[in-house]
Design an enzyme around this catalytic site. Structure first.
Site, mmCIF file in Angstrom:
data_model
loop_
_atom_site.group_PDB
_atom_site.id
_atom_site.type_symbol
_atom_site.label_atom_id
_atom_site.label_comp_id
_atom_site.label_asym_id
_atom_site.label_seq_id
_atom_site.Cartn_x
_atom_site.Cartn_y
_atom_site.Cartn_z
ATOM 1 N N LYS A 130 3.960 -15.296 11.625
ATOM 2 C CA LYS A 130 5.490 -14.859 11.885
ATOM 3 C C LYS A 130 5.461 -13.515 11.807
ATOM 4 O O LYS A 130 5.235 -12.770 10.608
ATOM 5 C CB LYS A 130 6.390 -15.789 11.441
ATOM 6 C CG LYS A 130 7.906 -15.573 11.645
ATOM 7 C CD LYS A 130 8.836 -16.363 10.983
ATOM 8 C CE LYS A 130 10.212 -15.917 11.019
ATOM 9 N NZ LYS A 130 11.253 -16.513 10.204
ATOM 10 N N ASN A 146 4.373 -6.133 10.755
ATOM 11 C CA ASN A 146 3.068 -5.716 10.274
ATOM 12 C C ASN A 146 2.540 -5.943 8.867
ATOM 13 O O ASN A 146 1.923 -5.144 8.146
ATOM 14 C CB ASN A 146 2.776 -4.351 10.643
ATOM 15 C CG ASN A 146 3.019 -4.179 12.152
ATOM 16 O OD1 ASN A 146 2.589 -4.998 12.950
ATOM 17 N ND2 ASN A 146 3.558 -3.133 12.614
ATOM 18 N N ARG A 147 3.557 -6.923 8.331
ATOM 19 C CA ARG A 147 3.320 -7.108 6.885
ATOM 20 C C ARG A 147 3.863 -6.092 5.960
ATOM 21 O O ARG A 147 3.238 -6.033 4.641
ATOM 22 C CB ARG A 147 1.649 -7.819 6.588
ATOM 23 C CG ARG A 147 1.595 -9.026 7.324
ATOM 24 C CD ARG A 147 2.461 -10.119 6.737
ATOM 25 N NE ARG A 147 1.950 -11.372 7.439
ATOM 26 C CZ ARG A 147 2.743 -11.955 8.314
ATOM 27 N NH1 ARG A 147 3.964 -11.334 8.886
ATOM 28 N NH2 ARG A 147 2.329 -13.482 8.956
ATOM 29 N N LEU A 148 4.144 -4.872 6.503
ATOM 30 C CA LEU A 148 4.736 -4.007 5.579
ATOM 31 C C LEU A 148 5.926 -4.363 4.877
ATOM 32 O O LEU A 148 7.079 -3.552 5.308
ATOM 33 C CB LEU A 148 4.728 -2.503 6.281
ATOM 34 C CG LEU A 148 3.147 -2.171 6.739
ATOM 35 C CD1 LEU A 148 3.109 -0.707 7.253
ATOM 36 C CD2 LEU A 148 2.285 -2.168 5.227
#
Ligand SMILES: Cc1cc2nc3c(=O)[nH]c(=O)nc-3n(C[C@H](O)[C@H](O)[C@H](O)COP(=O)(O)O)c2cc1C
Length: 215
Positions: free
Chosen positions: A10, A192-194
């Site tokens: 997600k 983007n998992r940032l």
């Protein structure tokens, strides 16, 4: 037997957590986030939190309890003082509480020290509970092994008769814990998992140090 969950993926895109747009007091920020969660759709119990303790067996254990109050001092929940968590806290008051509000893509992780609240506060909250919950607290020797569900039901019937026209007294073994935070981390999911992670750590002068952590 196995199930591959690698396709659960997600992107978190709902919000951001930037230093220049948040309070420098984590309790104030918690209040803001909690309010936003309350106003949002899709969270039944925004006050449900995971409490982790270090058990007498040396293992951490987590379970969900309900946050019943928070203020500048900390976070209060109610439970049985002789339960597994009660015994763990008596031996080691260092605990961790955390919230996950999936609809807001937010997590809060609080480390702190738990202490019993004043008896009059526990009395006040116990009195505000429905009679069924009050009797439940009397019946249940929380975390002990019991022979069957019948044991509980029978005990409840007996107590219902005993307290039919009487107020139920708060048992000594039931009450609140105040968790005084020493660090509070706010996590906001980002693309983007940032993700954004801001951690506040209590300093010796009682001020809070704010730091950004790598996701
Ligand atoms: C949504 C939810 C709310 C709960 N609220 C409480 C609570 O406020 N106090 C409590 O003692 N247990 C609560 N429980 C039960 C605990 O998760 C746990 O089973 C119980 O406290 C015994 O834990 P222990 O044996 O580790 O001490 C709740 C469970 C759930 C799923």
């Amino acid at each position: 037997m196995q199930k591959d969950l690698g396709n659960y993926r997600k992107s978190y895109e709902k919000s951001a957590l930037m230093e220049d747009s948040i309070s420098n007091n984590p309790m104030q920020l918690f209040k803001t986030w909690f309010h936003e969660v309350e106003q949002s759709d899709g969270v039944d119990e925004p006050n449900a939190m995971t409490v982790s303790t270090i058990g007498l067996d040396g293992f951490p254990k987590s379970r969900v309890v309900l946050l019943k109050r928070f203020n500048h001092e900390g976070f209060i929940f109610y439970t049985n003082y002789t339960s597994e968590k009660g015994k763990a806290i008596a031996a080691n008051p260092n605990i961790c509480i955390s919230f996950f509000w999936p609809n807001m893509e937010r997590q809060v992780i609080i480390k702190g020290k738990a202490e019993k609240v004043a008896e009059n506060l526990s009395d006040g909250y116990f009195e505000s509970r429905p009679k069924g919950s009050q009797l439940g607290a009397l019946v249940s020797n929380q975390s002990s092994v019991i022979a069957s569900r019948d044991v509980l039901e029978q005990e409840l019937k007996t107590l219902e008769a005993t307290y039919k026209n009487k107020e139920v007294p708060r048992p000594d073994h039931w009450g609140g814990y105040l968790v005084r935070p020493i660090s509070i981390e706010f996590w906001q999911g980002r693309p983007n998992r940032l993700h954004d992670r801001i951690r506040f750590t209590l300093q010796e002068d009682w001020d809070w140090k704010m730091e950004r952590l790598a996701p």
